[in-house]
Structure formats: structure tokens, C-alpha cells
Design a protein around this motif. Structure first.
Motif, PDB file in Angstrom:
ATOM      1  N   ALA A   1     -45.779  24.203 -46.546  1.00 11.93           N
ATOM      2  CA  ALA A   1     -44.545  23.545 -46.124  1.00 11.93           C
ATOM      3  C   ALA A   1     -43.794  24.469 -45.191  1.00 11.93           C
ATOM      4  CB  ALA A   1     -43.678  23.199 -47.332  1.00 11.93           C
ATOM      5  N   VAL A   2     -43.121  23.859 -44.234  1.00  9.39           N
ATOM      6  CA  VAL A   2     -42.247  24.588 -43.318  1.00  9.39           C
ATOM      7  C   VAL A   2     -40.905  23.884 -43.330  1.00  9.39           C
ATOM      8  CG1 VAL A   2     -41.822  25.310 -40.955  1.00  9.39           C
ATOM      9  CG2 VAL A   2     -44.173  25.195 -41.806  1.00  9.39           C
ATOM     10  N   ARG A   3     -39.850  24.630 -43.558  1.00 16.11           N
ATOM     11  CA  ARG A   3     -38.523  24.040 -43.541  1.00 16.11           C
ATOM     12  C   ARG A   3     -37.657  24.780 -42.546  1.00 16.11           C
ATOM     13  NH1 ARG A   3     -34.011  24.717 -48.105  1.00 16.11           N
ATOM     14  NH2 ARG A   3     -34.112  26.782 -47.194  1.00 16.11           N
ATOM     15  N   ILE A   4     -36.945  24.015 -41.740  1.00 16.18           N
ATOM     16  CA  ILE A   4     -35.955  24.592 -40.826  1.00 16.18           C
ATOM     17  C   ILE A   4     -34.584  24.159 -41.336  1.00 16.18           C
ATOM     18  CG2 ILE A   4     -35.036  24.587 -38.489  1.00 16.18           C
ATOM     19  CD1 ILE A   4     -37.837  23.974 -37.477  1.00 16.18           C
ATOM     20  N   LEU A   5     -33.753  25.130 -41.634  1.00 15.65           N
ATOM     21  CA  LEU A   5     -32.398  24.856 -42.113  1.00 15.65           C
ATOM     22  C   LEU A   5     -31.417  25.303 -41.044  1.00 15.65           C
ATOM     23  CD1 LEU A   5     -30.589  24.026 -44.545  1.00 15.65           C
ATOM     24  CD2 LEU A   5     -30.621  26.416 -45.236  1.00 15.65           C
ATOM     25  N   VAL A   6     -30.607  24.369 -40.603  1.00 12.96           N
ATOM     26  CA  VAL A   6     -29.574  24.677 -39.614  1.00 12.96           C
ATOM     27  C   VAL A   6     -28.243  24.665 -40.348  1.00 12.96           C
ATOM     28  CG1 VAL A   6     -28.539  23.996 -37.423  1.00 12.96           C
ATOM     29  CG2 VAL A   6     -30.927  23.402 -37.911  1.00 12.96           C
ATOM     30  N   THR A   7     -27.511  25.753 -40.276  1.00 16.14           N
ATOM     31  CA  THR A   7     -26.189  25.783 -40.906  1.00 16.14           C
ATOM     32  C   THR A   7     -25.169  26.270 -39.894  1.00 16.14           C
ATOM     33  OG1 THR A   7     -26.446  28.049 -41.719  1.00 16.14           O
ATOM     34  CG2 THR A   7     -27.111  26.288 -43.199  1.00 16.14           C
ATOM     35  N   ALA A   8     -23.959  25.834 -40.068  1.00 22.62           N
ATOM     36  CA  ALA A   8     -22.900  26.265 -39.159  1.00 22.62           C
ATOM     37  C   ALA A   8     -21.578  26.303 -39.914  1.00 22.62           C
ATOM     38  CB  ALA A   8     -22.799  25.317 -37.960  1.00 22.62           C
ATOM     39  N   ASN A   9     -20.741  27.221 -39.523  1.00 25.47           N
ATOM     40  CA  ASN A   9     -19.423  27.385 -40.147  1.00 25.47           C
ATOM     41  C   ASN A   9     -18.353  27.488 -39.076  1.00 25.47           C
ATOM     42  OD1 ASN A   9     -20.028  28.129 -43.198  1.00 25.47           O
ATOM     43  ND2 ASN A   9     -21.507  29.174 -41.938  1.00 25.47           N
ATOM     44  N   THR A  10     -17.203  26.908 -39.384  1.00 20.47           N
ATOM     45  CA  THR A  10     -16.055  27.094 -38.503  1.00 20.47           C
ATOM     46  C   THR A  10     -14.802  26.732 -39.295  1.00 20.47           C
ATOM     47  OG1 THR A  10     -15.243  26.699 -36.273  1.00 20.47           O
ATOM     48  CG2 THR A  10     -16.055  24.773 -37.490  1.00 20.47           C
TER      49      THR A  10
ATOM     50  N   VAL B   1     -28.151  21.001 -42.162  1.00 21.10           N
ATOM     51  CA  VAL B   1     -29.165  19.947 -42.152  1.00 21.10           C
ATOM     52  C   VAL B   1     -30.525  20.622 -42.200  1.00 21.10           C
ATOM     53  CG1 VAL B   1     -29.414  19.799 -39.647  1.00 21.10           C
ATOM     54  CG2 VAL B   1     -29.842  17.792 -41.032  1.00 21.10           C
ATOM     55  N   SER B   2     -31.472  19.999 -42.876  1.00 21.52           N
ATOM     56  CA  SER B   2     -32.803  20.615 -42.929  1.00 21.52           C
ATOM     57  C   SER B   2     -33.849  19.634 -42.437  1.00 21.52           C
ATOM     58  CB  SER B   2     -33.123  21.092 -44.337  1.00 21.52           C
ATOM     59  OG  SER B   2     -33.342  20.005 -45.197  1.00 21.52           O
ATOM     60  N   VAL B   3     -34.873  20.179 -41.850  1.00 26.55           N
ATOM     61  CA  VAL B   3     -36.027  19.418 -41.369  1.00 26.55           C
ATOM     62  C   VAL B   3     -37.252  20.092 -41.953  1.00 26.55           C
ATOM     63  CG1 VAL B   3     -37.338  18.720 -39.348  1.00 26.55           C
ATOM     64  CG2 VAL B   3     -34.843  18.867 -39.219  1.00 26.55           C
ATOM     65  N   MET B   4     -38.161  19.278 -42.475  1.00 28.92           N
ATOM     66  CA  MET B   4     -39.313  19.887 -43.154  1.00 28.92           C
ATOM     67  C   MET B   4     -40.582  19.133 -42.809  1.00 28.92           C
ATOM     68  SD  MET B   4     -38.962  21.150 -46.994  1.00 28.92           S
ATOM     69  CE  MET B   4     -40.333  21.124 -48.130  1.00 28.92           C
TER      70      MET B   4
ATOM     71  N   ALA C   1     -30.232  19.959 -34.066  1.00 29.33           N
ATOM     72  CA  ALA C   1     -29.259  21.064 -34.081  1.00 29.33           C
ATOM     73  C   ALA C   1     -28.025  20.684 -33.272  1.00 29.33           C
ATOM     74  CB  ALA C   1     -29.898  22.341 -33.535  1.00 29.33           C
ATOM     75  N   ARG C   2     -28.261  20.032 -32.148  1.00 30.97           N
ATOM     76  CA  ARG C   2     -27.130  19.658 -31.296  1.00 30.97           C
ATOM     77  C   ARG C   2     -26.259  18.628 -32.010  1.00 30.97           C
ATOM     78  NH1 ARG C   2     -29.953  18.033 -27.135  1.00 30.97           N
ATOM     79  NH2 ARG C   2     -30.551  20.159 -26.707  1.00 30.97           N
ATOM     80  N   ALA C   3     -26.883  17.687 -32.688  1.00 30.48           N
ATOM     81  CA  ALA C   3     -26.112  16.664 -33.411  1.00 30.48           C
ATOM     82  C   ALA C   3     -25.235  17.315 -34.469  1.00 30.48           C
ATOM     83  CB  ALA C   3     -27.054  15.647 -34.054  1.00 30.48           C
TER      84      ALA C   3
ATOM     85  N   ALA D   1     -19.475  14.983 -48.313  1.00 35.68           N
ATOM     86  CA  ALA D   1     -20.031  14.281 -47.163  1.00 35.68           C
ATOM     87  C   ALA D   1     -19.694  15.060 -45.899  1.00 35.68           C
ATOM     88  CB  ALA D   1     -19.431  12.884 -47.075  1.00 35.68           C
ATOM     89  N   LEU D   2     -20.693  15.268 -45.063  1.00 36.94           N
ATOM     90  CA  LEU D   2     -20.457  16.004 -43.824  1.00 36.94           C
ATOM     91  C   LEU D   2     -20.324  15.067 -42.628  1.00 36.94           C
ATOM     92  CD1 LEU D   2     -22.848  19.053 -44.279  1.00 36.94           C
ATOM     93  CD2 LEU D   2     -20.425  18.849 -44.789  1.00 36.94           C
ATOM     94  N   ASP D   3     -20.976  13.950 -42.701  1.00 29.91           N
ATOM     95  CA  ASP D   3     -20.851  12.969 -41.630  1.00 29.91           C
ATOM     96  C   ASP D   3     -20.378  11.684 -42.295  1.00 29.91           C
ATOM     97  OD1 ASP D   3     -22.997  11.873 -38.870  1.00 29.91           O
ATOM     98  OD2 ASP D   3     -20.926  11.389 -39.412  1.00 29.91           O
TER      99      ASP D   3
END
Lengths: 592, 554
Positions: A228-237, A249-252, A269-271, A492-494
Motif C-alpha cells: 500500500a502507498v498512502r499520500i497524506l496532505v496536511t495543512a495548517n493556518t 486529505v489522503s490518497v491511497m 493538493a490544490r483543492a 467537517a473540513l469541507d
């Protein structure tokens, strides 16, 4: 009769399993004589001898790559090997397994990863020794714990099963994969270079390749691989009022080549970056909301992951040495709703380990044989809305006496059931437009000025850990099997509110949900015709056990959009943190 | 409690990019430090008066094997960001009596991207500022409500500005050859069935430490370290476990010990563990003892070294055993002790505690701690104590924590020595005078720990592994087991009566408030008139019920 059946089964096991041809794996071949030697001779004076014995090898390749603002911050490849001995003493009716508080009869050691099996056999010898001593002590402690309470008829501890020989190629991570994933880490983290409103954006990529080897005294043996490969995108502000904001958000996918294209990943990532940037100035949810809520398919799949997914195991709760330990048990909450309607009658849920994709999207939870050597099987869990079955390992319950090949989570000597590819379907699915129209109609009928649409939930604990978070009411000392059936969803984030008259959507922030339980699931009135796939690693605390080494078993959920007639959404507690004194130097310098 | 781990497999994995260029990283840090300091120092409430940052850049290779097979073969590079911020004034700031506080450093870019590095430093500084301001408010409130401190020394002292840059060093290792060697050595233990666990580990590391502060200092220093470790353990039938290890260090692979010597040591360990397993237990004992140079070095590290760390002299919760003894005799007049981080070798052995500039940017220098038995000085960081207003280059830390005064290379020397054989004769003479049938010789140790607080007995525990009885009646020396050396500092040091003409070296990692740092200690063999031992903690695990598999008996 039960005691006799247990004895007979034990006698058959002691005789040793029948193996046909020589195992094609050199490690398994080397372990078999050590298995026989230990089964025949391992014995403490005046103590029970093992009636079942297994060696389990785990070769784990784990790649972790971190990216930030187009740079690599971490690139760590580890290749480690473990050898576990699992032993049962007593009988299939009562043995040392399924018990917490003393030990568990398992013993794990780091071992070598060469093809020469000698060192592995040596580690097997010591692991077996440790596991047996542990098992003897555990059985005594378990018997003592059971004497403290009057017991109703207990289910046995070990169910019979048919062995399945499976020999898959070992799984490895290639240098090419590593290069591709480094490129993804750079490219995706570079997306944040265009978003000055975001204080920090991170990419974390985990790629895992595991090879499991297994041989036991009943003749079960296999070599199975898991990738398995997981890409986790996180951001803070922070919002303009200082409220901390976060998104993830994660994509696997099963392998790096099976991931979405680089362009698609960049779009994800842009979304996220755009969504988070919007929330900086979005209005906060001011008042609580009670009314219809639409979860679009991606959010619905996340919803299922945080609620149902961790509760479909039928593995009985372990016996606990102390009462307070019962609170650590997780999973299997839904067993008390067996044969009851838990969803609308036009919905079904199956778990299908044999499925590899859903409408061209790869699924990550597939496997051929579970960690106990039982062939994986498709299980109808919910049929016409009614809960009809549960996922089982070889630890039977009073309702389900056999494994259905879902013993996926091994911790010590316990193999607990868990989902693989959990697929929720609805007959009479509707288009998103139809769902939104119905949502607004329901809200108008209640006199509400707006309705709520949820498109994305936060990853539980930002993707790390976080099983179904049960909400216990009252003293908090309730027996987990008696606890109210409620889950706490992550924020909820979105999330948007939709004006019932104009249909205009306004982004919101600071919204959390009230407790959600089976009663709320039954208020689903409609579902979408399209589904989304959400893949993730099952953390060991989702099933309430401590695993070493941590295995992070991959799984996938497929779910359509879900329209709930009644949910509670309320504002989060206010928290304001001072805004930074300085602008981000990366943007102050005019960096690209 | 502080614990000294003798070169065990704990390796600090700190930040390090693959190709670190000094000026690039320093330049990026300098630019952002100046920008941050300009803003934070001008804040109307709680301005910052000092700011420093560092990047710990580590590249390493680690290969370990057991029984002839490879356990791990890893090559990695990472970088960790370190940040310190002071609010208040040097007289009283947010770090007041909060030694070593902090958290893990932040992993940052391993690519040389000034913009990304600056962004990481910025967001970390914003976060740390809030923590520092909160702590400062508490410090001020505490000062108002608590009793006056015995030592009112400031929290921070001035230091010269430093500009120093070393070119980064490449990590060059023939990994295939090293892996083959590690395998072969690890396979030696197969010949010793009494050995339960064993491993051989090779590691090579190049760490570059970048340091920039608001006073204008900018330092890039490179610290290579190559190590080989052997570790093996066994267990007696009564459950007592013992571990032996050997540890070699060098600054480059070419200077590292050769395979033949490592193999010989592996065989020696195997034989000793086999003997230890059958060795008799010794009862609690008080009497004359010989400590090998290495064992004595650990003793000094625990008994004295930690108690000469400067900041402890103004810590009202520390035992302050020696605080009032400056200028007094605390050791026999033939013993002197110097802390010298600038020294790189002793008796042909590389010293792990060497560095040119400490972790606060102060140049290291030799410090005479004890001169002919008289206590002269402390090891100092930039936290001054009464009578010592300046740092002497001993501010040390792990990334993310605050620096405190820590040991580096603790060198114990004797002006009056005798051959070790004569020391042995002296031991026997002392035993006879005390009517003891034997004395003890502490040949090898696995580490130690000490308590320097006031709520626990002010004691130490050094954990010997190879101990022999030396009999007064001519009987051959006898290996014994089950011994821990215990005692209190003042009484133990007062009983040193003679020193050998040899030098033992101990290299390891010391853990205390500011994290784990590499250290060394050197000492000659010592004769101590009276030493107390207690029974070692014993496990309850049985040995394996079955003999080892046939494969290993081949």
C-alpha cells in the motif's frame, strides 16, 4: 458434548497437521522442523503442553517521505524482519488467547532478513520458548479472572478451519517507486508555494511492502504479500480571527504506479489548499443545526470509516484481568444489533477481500488468505438494511462459530477480525442534483433557512490512529458492550450551508457533529448513484489492541452519497490564538 | 536521574541533509534570524532579547547483524531544526531554572532551499515565542511568591561573537565490505551456546551542526564518528542476566579497529559470558577494591562529573554536594581532573566527547576542575553561577532542548602512579590489614546512573559486569557475578589510595536534562580502600527449555 468435541479437536491437533509437498519458501521449510521439535518437547513440569503452535514471519519494508514547499524533509527506508511464535495451551474450549492483562502467549523478535534461514530458526527457538512460558502464565491468569464472575456459556476460544495454501511472491519496494514518490512529495508540496494564506503545508508519503510467512501445527502455511502507498496532505493556518485551522486529505493505492496521475494528485493538493484558504475568511457556524444533512460520496465513505467500519467485527471481547481494562476493548459494537435493521431496507453492505477495484479505482484491502491462514471470503454483512453477519477470525462467538477469513489484525496471540474492502451500495441511487433538491425540500418543510452539505471530514487524528471514537455517557465506567451506540465524528473540513430559497452555497468553518449512532443511520432517506472510494490504514487502536511491530493493515471503503433526514451540527468551541507577528518569509521574498 | 549508556545501540538521529553547504545554510539562517529578531525584540510586551537557531544535519550508515545474518542495513540523511528564544533580561528570563526544557526538533528540508528553511524557522519561532512568553510570565510570578534563591546569579551571560565554518565532509563507506565484515564477526557467537543474544553493529555518521544567533555568531562544524559495537548477553540459571559489550570509535573508517581485533574480542566476550553463567554469586561486601581504568572512568563520570556541572550549583533542588567546596580538597592530592573537549584522543583511543564549539556557540577549552585534589572550577554553559560569570564552553544539548552544562571528555590523571601489578599487591595488603579474605577487581562495566536531587538519596550506582575476587591466600582469581557498586560521593572519593600507570577510556552517550550527548571519561586503574557492593537486580526469566536448534550446533 462440547467438552468432548474440544478434546477430540485437541487430540487431532497434537498429532500434527498433514502437509503435502515441500513448502516452496526456504524460511517456511526451515521453520517446520523447529515447529515439530517445539510441539513435541516444549513443556514445563506440571504445566499444560501446547496444543497448537505457529511461527509467523513478517518482512516489512517501510518508506516514509516528507515534503514541504517543494523540498524533501524526510526520506527514510527501513527494512526490518520479525519472527513471531504463537502458542495455545489448554484446549480449543479454553485456552490462553483472547485475554488482556497478563500477556498473550505471543512472542515477537526482530530477526535477520537473509535467505539463509539459520538465524531465523534460532530466533524461532527463543520466540517459542518465550511464547510458551507466557502462554502458561496467561492461561492461569485467565482462568482466575473468569472465576471472579459467574460465566454464562462461553464460546470456545478456537474454531476449526480449513487450511489454504497460498504462495505469493514476496513484496518489495523498488528504487523506481522511491524515485516516483520523491517526485510526488516535491510536486505536491510545491503546490503550497502558491498559497500564502497557508502557514504550513506538509506531504507525508508512506509506502509499505510486507511479506507474511506462516506455518502451524495444523498444516496451515502460506506466504502472502501486502502493499500500500498512502499520500497524506496536511495543512495548517489561522482564520482572520486567529482560530487555528487545519485540513487533511489522503490518497491511497496498492502500489506507486496505481496512484492517480501526478496531475490528479496535484489537483487534490490544490483543492485542499484552496479549501483551507477559503476557510481563512469563511464565516463560522454560529448556531446549532438540527435537520437534514447530505454527505457527498467522498464524505460518506469517510463517515463510514469513522462509524461502521470499526464495528463490524464479531470477534468476542477479550476476557480482562481487571475491570478497567475492559474500556480498552474496541470493535464489535454492532453485534447487539444482529438481525435488526441498521440501515434503510434498500441498502446493503458487503466485505469483499477478493475485489481489486471499484469502477477503475484500485481498492487496497484485498488479500487471498488472512493472518491465520484461512482463505479470504466475501461476507454479506447488511442485507436489505438488516445486519445479518459479522466479520470473523478463528476466535468464534456464540453467534458465529467459524472464521470467514477476516482474521487480519494480529496482536500477540490474538487475531481479531477487521474489514478489507467494505462496500456499501444502495438501490435506487439518485443523481447529486436530485439529492440536493430533496435536501432543500426537506429543510424547507421544517422551516429551516438553510441545509447542510458535507464534502470532506477531517482524517481521524489527522490520519494517524483514531478508531471509532465511542462516546460514553454517564460515569464513563459502563461495560463497553453495554455502552450507548454513539460515535464522535471528526470535524467537517469541507462543509457548506445552502440557502433553501436560492441554492447559494456558503462555506462554513468550525462545525462539528453531535453524536452519531445506529439511530441516525436509520434516518438515511436517499443515496447517490455514484460512489467514492476511501482507503486507509487500519490503526491497531481501531480494534483496541497494541501491535508490535505496528502493521497498519490497508483497507478500503466504498460508499455512495448519503442524505440523512436528521443530524445535529454545532459550532466548535471558540479558540483564538494570536496571529503571527511576521509574514511568511517564503512569500515575503517573492519565491516562486 | 542521569544515565550513562556505554555506546549501546542508541544513536541520536538528528537532522541532516545529504549535501550540506555551509554558507548556504548559514546564510539562510542568518537572514531569517535577523528578520525575526528585529521584529520580536521590538515587541511592546515581552520582547525577545536573544534568539539562536541551529540545524543538526546528520548523514549515517548503520549495519547490524546477528548470528551471521543481517538485521538492518540503512543509509539515511536528515535535518532537524533547533531554536532558542529568551524573553525578559539576562538577569531573569523565561529559561529560569527550566533547564533542558524543549521538545524534539522539527525535521526540515534536506535540500538546500533557503526559502523553505526560512519558512520552517519562521513558523517554529512564532510557536516558540508564545510558549516562551507564557513561561516568562510564570517565572516572574514565581519569583514574587517563592523564597529568595540561594544563588541569585543571572540566567544568561555574555559570550564572544564567533564566526567559524568547516567544509562539510562526505560520508564514504564501502557498505558491501562492511556488511560482510559485520556478518562474519556476528557469526563468531555461534560457537558459544551459552550466549543468548548478540549482535555486531557498524555505524558511520557525519554530523554538521549549524548555529546562528542574534549576537552575530555563525558556526558550521563537522563531527564525523565511526563506530563498531559488539553486544552479547547471557543468563544464569537463577535468572540473572549479564551483558558484555565492546565499543570502538574513530573519526574515519580507515582508522577504525580492524576485523581481526573485533573478532578476537567477540571470542573473548563469548568465553567470558560462558564463565559468568557458571560463576558464583557474591554477597554484599565492603572492602578494598581495584577498579580498572574504564570502570573508574565511569565512576568519576557518575560520582563527580555530574556534580561539577555548573548550573546544578544554583539549583536549589540539586544536592549541591560540592557547591561550597571550591578551594577545598575533595580528592587525594595525587588526583587531578580536567574537562577537555578540545582533546580528540587519549592513549591512542578517539574520544567521543570532543568538539570545537559548544551548542551555545562558545569555544571549547580545557578546564581544570580538580587540581591536585583541590576543587577549582565547574563545567559552565552560558548560565552563570556564583563566582563563575562566564561560560567555558560546556553548553551541550540534543536538538530541540535547552543547553545546560554537560560533561565532554572527563580526564582523570594521577601524578603518582605505580604499575598495575603493584596495585594488586597493595590491594592484597589492604585486605589482610582489614582481615578480609579477598578484595574485588572491577574489570568491566555496562554503565551507571546517579541521583543529584534532594528528594532521593544522593547516591550512585555503577553496574559492573566482570568482577573478580582477588584472594589474599594466593588462590587463583575467581570470576563472580551479581554485583553493583554503590556509595555516596564524598565517602567514595576520599577512599582512593593509589593509581596505576595505565589509562582506561570509556566512550558512550550520557542522558540528562538536555538530552543525550556523546561523552568520554578516562582514568587510570584505581585502588580504593573501601568500596561497598550490593546485589544486582535479578530477572526471573528461565533459560530456554530446549537446547538450541541443531543448525547452530554445526
Amino acid at each position: 458434548m462440547r467438552a468432548f468435541a474440544g478434546f477430540l479437536a485437541a487430540a487431532m491437533l497434537l498429532a500434527g497437521g498433514v502437509r503435502a509437498a515441500e513448502a516452496p519458501d526456504p524460511i517456511v521449510r526451515a521453520l517446520e522442523p523447529e515447529l515439530s521439535r517445539n510441539l513435541a518437547k516444549l513443556l514445563l513440569p506440571d504445566q499444560p503442553r501446547p496444543y497448537w503452535f505457529a511461527f509467523s514471519g513478517m518482512a516489512m519494508e517501510n518508506l516514509e517521505i516528507g515534503g514541504r514547499l517543494g523540498d524533501i524533509v524526510q526520506d527514510d527506508l527501513s527494512r526490518l524482519h520479525y519472527l513471531q511464535a504463537r502458542i495455545r495451551v489448554g484446549s480449543t474450549i479454553m485456552d490462553n488467547t483472547n485475554f488482556i492483562g497478563y500477556g498473550d502467549g505471543g512472542s515477537v523478535r526482530m530477526t535477520t532478513g537473509d535467505d539463509t534461514p539459520g538465524p531465523v530458526v534460532r530466533d524461532a527457538w527463543l520466540a517459542a520458548d518465550g511464547a510458551y512460558k507466557n502462554a502458561v502464565g496467561t492461561l492461569a491468569a485467565k482462568e482466575a479472572a473468569l472465576k471472579r464472575e459467574t460465566q454464562e456459556d462461553r464460546a470456545p476460544d478456537f474454531s476449526p478451519a480449513e487450511p489454504a495454501e497460498v504462495w505469493e511472491e514476496p513484496a518489495t519496494l523498488s528504487d523506481a517507486d522511491r524515485g516516483v514518490l520523491r517526485d510526488h512529495a516535491r510536486a505536491l508540496s510545491a503546490v503550497f508555494r502558491a498559497f500564502p494564506a497557508i502557514q504550513r503545508g506538509d506531504i507525508r508519503i508512506n509506502a509499505r511492502a510486507a511479506t507474511f510467512r506462516f506455518v502451524d501445527t495444523e498444516g496451515f502455511r502460506f506466504r502472502a504479500s501486502q502493499r500500500a502507498v498512502r499520500i497524506l496532505v496536511t495543512a495548517n493556518t489561522q482564520a482572520t480571527d486567529g482560530t487555528p485551522l487545519q485540513d487533511a486529505v489522503s490518497v491511497m493505492a496498492p502500489t506507486a504506479p496505481a496512484l492517480p496521475s501526478a496531475a490528479s494528485l496535484a489537483g487534490t493538493a490544490r483543492a485542499l489548499a484552496e479549501r483551507l484558504s477559503r476557510r481563512v475568511t469563511a464565516e463560522g457556524l454560529k448556531d446549532p443545526y438540527l435537520g437534514p444533512v447530505l454527505f457527498t460520496a467522498p464524505a460518506a465513505a469517510e463517515f463510514v470509516r469513522q462509524t461502521l467500519a470499526g464495528e463490524l467485527a464479531g470477534t468476542p471481547a477479550p476476557v480482562a484481568a481487571e475491570d478497567y481494562m475492559k474500556a480498552s476493548v474496541k470493535g464489535g459494537l454492532l453485534v447487539k444489533f444482529l438481525d435488526l435493521r441498521v440501515l434503510p431496507e434498500w441498502m446493503d453492505v458487503v466485505d469483499d477481500p477478493g475485489r481489486t477495484e471499484w469502477q477503475s479505482t484500485p481498492l487496497c484491502g484485498g488479500y487471498a488468505v488472512d493472518r491465520e491462514g484461512v482463505r479470504a471470503r466475501r461476507v454479506d454483512l447488511v442485507r436489505d438494511g438488516r445486519l445479518v453477519s459479522l466479520l470473523m477470525s478463528r476466535a468464534p462467538s456464540d453467534k458465529f462459530k467459524e472464521s470467514n477469513g477476516h482474521g487480519r489484525i494480529v496482536a500477540g496471540n490474538m487475531a481479531r477480525a477487521a474489514i478489507s474492502n467494505l462496500i456499501m451500495t444502495a438501490r435506487k441511487g439518485q443523481s447529486e442534483k436530485a439529492l440536493v433538491d430533496r435536501l432543500l425540500k426537506m429543510a424547507r418543510a421544517e422551516g429551516l433557512p438553510y441545509a447542510i452539505i458535507v464534502r470532506h471530514l477531517n482524517e481521524p487524528a489527522t490520519g494517524e490512529g483514531g478508531g471509532p471514537r465511542r462516546i460514553t455517557m454517564g460515569t464513563g465506567r459502563e461495560d463497553p458492550s453495554e455502552a450507548p451506540s454513539r460515535w464522535g465524528l471528526s470535524p467537517a473540513l469541507d462543509i457548506v450551508r445552502v440557502d433553501v430559497r436560492t441554492g447559494v452555497e456558503t462555506p462554513l468553518r468550525g462545525a462539528i457533529f453531535g453524536p452519531v449512532g445506529v439511530a441516525e443511520l436509520r434516518t438515511i432517506v436517499a443515496a447517490g448513484e455514484e460512489s467514492a472510494v476511501y482507503s486507509f490504514f487500519i490503526p491497531s487502536d481501531m480494534v483496541g489492541v497494541y501491535q508490535w511491530p505496528q502493521e497498519d493493515t490497508p483497507a478500503s471503503i466504498v460508499a455512495p452519497s448519503l442524505l440523512f433526514s436528521q443530524l445535529e451540527v454545532r459550532p466548535t468551541a471558540k479558540k483564538h490564538v494570536p496571529l503571527p507577528f511576521l509574514p511568511n518569509p517564503f512569500f515575503a521574498r517573492g519565491a516562486p | 536521574m542521569k544515565r550513562l549508556y556505554a555506546g549501546l545501540a542508541w544513536l541520536v538521529l538528528l537532522a541532516a541533509p545529504a549535501r550540506a553547504e555551509g554558507p548556504g545554510v548559514l546564510g539562510a539562517l542568518r537572514g531569517e534570524v535577523d528578520r525575526l529578531f528585529a521584529r520580536f525584540s521590538a515587541l511592546p510586551e515581552h520582547p525577545v532579547y536573544y534568539l539562536s537557531t541551529g540545524v543538526f544535519d546528520t548523514r549515517y550508515v548503520r549495519i547490524s547483524a546477528a548470528w551471521g545474518g543481517v538485521l538492518e542495513h540503512k543509509r539515511d540523511a536528515d535535518r532537524v531544526l533547533d531554536l532558542e528564544m529568551r524573553i525578559g533580561t539576562p538577569a531573569l528570563d523565561n529559561t529560569h531554572h527550566a533547564w533542558g526544557e524543549g521538545g524534539p526538533g522539527l525535521p526540515v528540508t534536506v535540500d538546500d532551499d533557503a526559502g523553505a528553511l526560512a519558512a520552517d524557522l519562521w513558523i517554529e519561532a512564532e510557536r516558540r515565542y508564545r510558549d516562551a512568553a507564557e513561561k516568562y510570565v510564570k517565572v516572574v510570578a514565581d519569583r514574587a511568591v517563592k523564597v529568595k534563591e540561594e544563588d541569585p546569579s543571572p540566567d544568561f551571560c555574555p559570550a564572544p561573537r564567533v564566526s567559524f565554518s568547516e567544509a562539510p565532509a562526505a560520508l564514504v563507506v564501502d557498505e558491501d565490505a562492511r556488511e560482510a565484515e559485520v556478518r562474519r564477526v556476528s557469526a563468531v557467537f555461534r560457537r558459544f551456546p551459552e550466549v543468548l543474544e548478540s549482535s555486531c553493529t557498524f555505524s558511520a555518521q557525519v554530523q554538521t551542526r549549524y548555529f546562528v544567533n542574534s549576537e552575530g555568531s555563525a558556526i558550521a562544524q563537522v563531527r564525523p564518528l565511526h563506530e563498531i559495537r559488539l553486544l552479547a548477553s547471557s543468563r544464569a540459571d537463577d535468572g540473572m542476566e549479564f551483558t558484555l559489550y565492546r565499543h570502538w570509535v574513530a573519526r574515519d573508517t580507515a582508522s577504525l579497529v580492524g576485523e581481526a581485533e573485533v573478532t578476537a574480542e567477540a571470542e573473548s566476550i563469548g568465553r567470558t559470558l560462558t564463565e559468568l553463567k557458571a560463576a558464583p554469586l557474591v554477597d554484599p561486601f565492603i572492602g578494598p577494591a581495584l577498579l580498572s581504568g574504564r570502570a573508574a572512568a565511569v565512576l568519576f563520570h557518575e560520582v563527580l562529573g555530574h556534580r561539577l556541572e555548573g548550573h546544578r550549583q544554583k539549583d536549589d533542588n540539586a544536592d549541591q554536594t560540592f557547591t561550597k567546596k571550591l578551594g577545598s580538597r575533595i580528592l587525594p592530592e595525587f588526583i587531578s581532573i580536567v574537562s577537555d573537549p578540545t582533546r580528540d584522543t587519549m592513549a591512542g583511543t578517539t574520544l567521543m566527547g570532543s568538539y570545537r564549539y559548544d551548542d551555545e556557540g562558545v569555544e571549547a577549552r580545557p578546564v581544570s576542575l580538580v587540581d591536585r585534589g583541590v576543587l577549582k572550577s565547574w563545567m559552565m554553559c552560558r548560565s552563570p553561577v556564583r563566582g563563575f560569570p562566564a561560560s567555558n564552553g560546556h553548553g551541550r544539548k540534543q536538538a530541540g532542548t535547552g543547553a545546560v552544562a554537560r560533561q565532554a571528555n572527563l580526564l582523570v590523571e594521577a601524578s603518582r602512579t605505580m604499575p598495575v601489578a603493584r596495585l594488586r599487591a597493595e590491594l592484597i595488603r589492604l585486605c589482610k590489614a582489614a582481615k578480609k579474605p579477598y578484595g574485588l577487581y572491577f574489570e568491566d562495566i555496562e554503565g551507571g546512573f546517579t541521583f543529584t536531587g534532594r528528594t532521593t538519596p544522593n547516591a550512585f550506582n555503577v553496574m559492573p559486569v566482570v568482577v573478580r575476587r582477588i584472594f589474599t591466600n594466593g588462590r587463583p582469581d575467581e570470576l563472580v557475578r551479581g554485583v553493583d557498586l554503590i556509595g555516596t560521593p564524598l565517602t567514595t572519593l576520599a577512599r582512593i589510595v593509589a593509581a596505576g600507570d595505565d589509562t582506561g577510556v570509556f566512550n558512550g552517550y550520557c542522558g540528562a536534562e538536555s538530552g543525550y550527548v556523546p561523552v568520554s571519561a578516562t582514568c587510570p586503574t584505581l585502588l580504593i580502600a573501601e568500596m561497598e557492593i550490593q546485589r544486582k537486580q535479578k530477572g526471573e526469566e528461565r533459560n530456554p527449555l530446549l537446547p538450541q536448534p541443531a543448525w547452530l550446533r554445526r
